[in-house]
Write an enzyme that holds these catalytic residues in place. Sequence first.
Site, PDB file in Angstrom:
ATOM      1  N   GLU A 135       0.819  -1.217   0.000  1.00 39.19           N
ATOM      2  CA  GLU A 135       0.000   0.000   0.000  1.00 39.19           C
ATOM      3  C   GLU A 135       0.859   1.277   0.000  1.00 39.19           C
ATOM      4  O   GLU A 135       0.533   2.259  -0.680  1.00 39.19           O
ATOM      5  CB  GLU A 135      -0.913  -0.005   1.239  1.00 39.19           C
ATOM      6  CG  GLU A 135      -1.945   1.095   1.271  1.00 39.19           C
ATOM      7  CD  GLU A 135      -2.857   1.099   0.051  1.00 39.19           C
ATOM      8  OE1 GLU A 135      -3.737   0.244  -0.015  1.00 39.19           O
ATOM      9  OE2 GLU A 135      -2.685   1.962  -0.822  1.00 39.19           O
ATOM     10  N   LYS A 211       5.168   4.907  -9.480  1.00 40.03           N
ATOM     11  CA  LYS A 211       3.847   4.787  -8.851  1.00 40.03           C
ATOM     12  C   LYS A 211       2.761   4.692  -9.924  1.00 40.03           C
ATOM     13  O   LYS A 211       1.786   3.927  -9.788  1.00 40.03           O
ATOM     14  CB  LYS A 211       3.591   5.990  -7.946  1.00 40.03           C
ATOM     15  CG  LYS A 211       4.504   6.007  -6.736  1.00 40.03           C
ATOM     16  CD  LYS A 211       4.527   7.360  -6.066  1.00 40.03           C
ATOM     17  CE  LYS A 211       5.442   7.374  -4.850  1.00 40.03           C
ATOM     18  NZ  LYS A 211       5.700   8.724  -4.336  1.00 40.03           N
ATOM     19  N   GLY A 338       6.801  11.013   3.745  1.00 38.27           N
ATOM     20  CA  GLY A 338       7.157  11.260   5.147  1.00 38.27           C
ATOM     21  C   GLY A 338       7.106   9.951   5.918  1.00 38.27           C
ATOM     22  O   GLY A 338       6.295   9.062   5.616  1.00 38.27           O
TER      23      GLY A 338
HETATM   24  P1  NDP Z   1      16.134   5.321   4.007  1.00 38.49           P
HETATM   25  O1  NDP Z   1      17.273   5.480   3.066  1.00 38.49           O
HETATM   26  O2  NDP Z   1      15.872   6.366   5.019  1.00 38.49           O
HETATM   27  O3  NDP Z   1      16.270   3.927   4.772  1.00 38.49           O
HETATM   28  C1  NDP Z   1      16.800   2.773   4.188  1.00 38.49           C
HETATM   29  C2  NDP Z   1      17.178   1.798   5.291  1.00 38.49           C
HETATM   30  O4  NDP Z   1      17.641   0.594   4.695  1.00 38.49           O
HETATM   31  C3  NDP Z   1      18.280   2.291   6.222  1.00 38.49           C
HETATM   32  O5  NDP Z   1      17.963   1.969   7.535  1.00 38.49           O
HETATM   33  C4  NDP Z   1      19.519   1.497   5.779  1.00 38.49           C
HETATM   34  O6  NDP Z   1      20.405   1.216   6.833  1.00 38.49           O
HETATM   35  C5  NDP Z   1      18.856   0.211   5.326  1.00 38.49           C
HETATM   36  N1  NDP Z   1      19.660  -0.541   4.363  1.00 38.49           N
HETATM   37  C6  NDP Z   1      20.182  -0.118   3.201  1.00 38.49           C
HETATM   38  N2  NDP Z   1      20.817  -1.128   2.570  1.00 38.49           N
HETATM   39  C7  NDP Z   1      20.677  -2.213   3.375  1.00 38.49           C
HETATM   40  C8  NDP Z   1      21.110  -3.563   3.295  1.00 38.49           C
HETATM   41  N3  NDP Z   1      21.813  -4.009   2.260  1.00 38.49           N
HETATM   42  N4  NDP Z   1      20.785  -4.416   4.311  1.00 38.49           N
HETATM   43  C9  NDP Z   1      20.079  -3.972   5.364  1.00 38.49           C
HETATM   44  N5  NDP Z   1      19.629  -2.694   5.497  1.00 38.49           N
HETATM   45  C10 NDP Z   1      19.937  -1.838   4.516  1.00 38.49           C
HETATM   46  O7  NDP Z   1      14.822   5.097   3.079  1.00 38.49           O
HETATM   47  P2  NDP Z   1      13.305   5.414   3.426  1.00 38.49           P
HETATM   48  O8  NDP Z   1      12.969   4.898   4.764  1.00 38.49           O
HETATM   49  O9  NDP Z   1      12.977   6.821   3.087  1.00 38.49           O
HETATM   50  O10 NDP Z   1      12.579   4.542   2.301  1.00 38.49           O
HETATM   51  C11 NDP Z   1      12.473   3.145   2.401  1.00 38.49           C
HETATM   52  C12 NDP Z   1      11.558   2.640   1.289  1.00 38.49           C
HETATM   53  O11 NDP Z   1      10.272   3.223   1.460  1.00 38.49           O
HETATM   54  C13 NDP Z   1      12.004   3.006  -0.123  1.00 38.49           C
HETATM   55  O12 NDP Z   1      11.648   1.972  -0.996  1.00 38.49           O
HETATM   56  C14 NDP Z   1      11.189   4.251  -0.428  1.00 38.49           C
HETATM   57  O13 NDP Z   1      10.991   4.442  -1.807  1.00 38.49           O
HETATM   58  C15 NDP Z   1       9.893   3.896   0.260  1.00 38.49           C
HETATM   59  N6  NDP Z   1       9.040   5.019   0.610  1.00 38.49           N
HETATM   60  C16 NDP Z   1       9.564   6.092   1.272  1.00 38.49           C
HETATM   61  C17 NDP Z   1       8.750   7.153   1.616  1.00 38.49           C
HETATM   62  C18 NDP Z   1       9.265   8.351   2.318  1.00 38.49           C
HETATM   63  O14 NDP Z   1       8.502   9.321   2.455  1.00 38.49           O
HETATM   64  N7  NDP Z   1      10.502   8.350   2.789  1.00 38.49           N
HETATM   65  C19 NDP Z   1       7.315   7.141   1.271  1.00 38.49           C
HETATM   66  C20 NDP Z   1       6.867   5.950   0.582  1.00 38.49           C
HETATM   67  C21 NDP Z   1       7.716   4.936   0.276  1.00 38.49           C
HETATM   68  P3  NDP Z   1      21.195   2.396   7.627  1.00 38.49           P
HETATM   69  O15 NDP Z   1      20.125   3.158   8.361  1.00 38.49           O
HETATM   70  O16 NDP Z   1      22.109   1.677   8.537  1.00 38.49           O
HETATM   71  O17 NDP Z   1      21.871   3.228   6.576  1.00 38.49           O
HETATM   72  N1  HSE Z   2      10.010  10.421  -2.342  1.00 37.12           N
HETATM   73  C1  HSE Z   2       8.638  10.086  -2.348  1.00 37.12           C
HETATM   74  C2  HSE Z   2       7.804  11.328  -2.495  1.00 37.12           C
HETATM   75  C3  HSE Z   2       8.277   9.364  -1.091  1.00 37.12           C
HETATM   76  O1  HSE Z   2       8.349  12.434  -2.351  1.00 37.12           O
HETATM   77  O2  HSE Z   2       6.614  11.218  -2.767  1.00 37.12           O
HETATM   78  C4  HSE Z   2       6.889   8.809  -1.095  1.00 37.12           C
HETATM   79  O3  HSE Z   2       6.752   7.765  -1.993  1.00 37.12           O
END
Ligand code: NDP
Ligand code: HSE
Length: 461
Positions: A135, A211, A338
């Site tokens: 979702e 998306k 976010g």
């Molecule tokens: P971040 O870059 O903030 O977080 C990624 C996390 O993955 C970090 O904790 C990182 O570890 C960890 N990581 C990276 N590589 C590895 C690995 N090989 N093994 C284990 N852990 C790993 O990303 P977001 O939280 O922003 O986004 C996560 C997902 O959610 C993405 O697919 C994004 O597109 C999606 N998303 C994000 C939104 C947003 O608003 N941010 C909204 C909707 C979807 P470490 O912390 O140690 O670096």
């Molecule tokens: N980077 C994305 C955005 C996160 O700005 O909409 C949510 O998917």
Amino acid sequence: MSDSPDLSVVNVGLLGCGIVGTQLVQLLEERRATLAIHTGMRLELAKIAVRSISKDRGLPIDESMLTTDAQSLVDDPSVDVIVEVIGGIEPARSLILDALKAGKPVVTANKELLANVGAELYAAAEANGVDLLFEAAAAGAIPIVRPLRESLLGEDVRRVMGIVNGTTNYILTRMTDDGVSYAEALSEAQRLGYAERDPTADVEGYDAGAKAAIMASIAFGANVVAGDVYHEGIAAITQDDIEFARLFDYTIKLLAIAEVYRGDSETAEVYRGDSETAEVYRGDSETGDTAEQEIGVRVYPAMVPNDHPLASVRGSFNAVFIEGDAAGELMFYGRGAGGRPTASAVLGDLVDAAANLQRGSFTPVPHGPRAVIRPIDALASAYYIGVTVTDNPGVLSTVAGVFGQHNVSIRAMQQQDSGEQARVAFITHTANERDVQATLSDLRHLSEVSDIHSVLRVIGS
Ligand code: NDP
Ligand code: HSE
């Protein structure tokens, strides 16, 4: 899955603990007791995989909960459900495939992954009889995947259109409302946790494109991939464009649009699904072969009339319109980016996946054959075209004449003078993309035109 007399415990393996992951940990903590009452399940975090153990995550989690070995969570028989919030294609793809093969439901927010190899993952989930829920991958906190997958299964969906990227909507809102520069607004969006790790994905339209591909695949029952999506980003939008938009009573928004076309063989010059080889065929007597349905899917900044509901979607908010045959227009609105809003959608999926696992059931993702994509130059739209011209008598009629030669009709015009040059902006009536491109090409050759500073699509009220 371990059971207690009253409460089943579901052990969750969390892959990634960044912007979304940390908020999921927090939300799970806050909601655990209430969820237990409502669902009869206790969701427990078994382990969390990250890249760096020592990083401060602002969470009261013991270091022993963390590992850098994501595969060990997938392989651990005591882990019941996997949540993937790492992002990117690998290692996310392999980890998810292994989890599904091991019979573990998976929840992911990873639009890039699904828009590229979704079909492989959906098939693996179905073959193993487990959930793959996503979702959060389409528009953050907004429930849009589930309505398309379930509530609208009986609907003939014709069009999905919306603002599905929070970062770009935030940037455009700050530029429009507060005159903030593009660079400053982008760094604010990064600080607020809206942007992708590489914000090029946001500003160039790849994220919205992913998306759009996901939503189109579910809405139209055909496999649309990221490479099928025509996209333009917002990096070239200037304060000038925003000012002209205001003069015309429009607002500039990055839109994602997915449409299905059926039974229209006349215009069926299409790419046959394979965007890599981009093989063009004509659905006419040459082959005697017509596509049953074609899908047009695109992302671009567009002028939206100020009285259109999308014009008032501001900041990191997203909104998606769905147009169906029987249901008519539906609109979904909410926070599209976010950590906390996204974590809410992930948690909803997690509860669903855990409940399905306990029942021994799952919800298959409706997926179909490779889509036949209608290319952008076979589409039509109204346009905003901004040109810089020498401010001499007769220049406007020369420029307008070029539009006329290509059958592009002008609907409105605004002019701003700056010395010997004038910046002129035109809004056209609906015109074929090919005719507009031919107009632009001829305008570039006119000695009176020193620059074409903007070309944007315009949507109707
Ligand atoms: P971040 O870059 O903030 O977080 C990624 C996390 O993955 C970090 O904790 C990182 O570890 C960890 N990581 C990276 N590589 C590895 C690995 N090989 N093994 C284990 N852990 C790993 O990303 P977001 O939280 O922003 O986004 C996560 C997902 O959610 C993405 O697919 C994004 O597109 C999606 N998303 C994000 C939104 C947003 O608003 N941010 C909204 C909707 C979807 P470490 O912390 O140690 O670096
Ligand atoms: N980077 C994305 C955005 C996160 O700005 O909409 C949510 O998917």
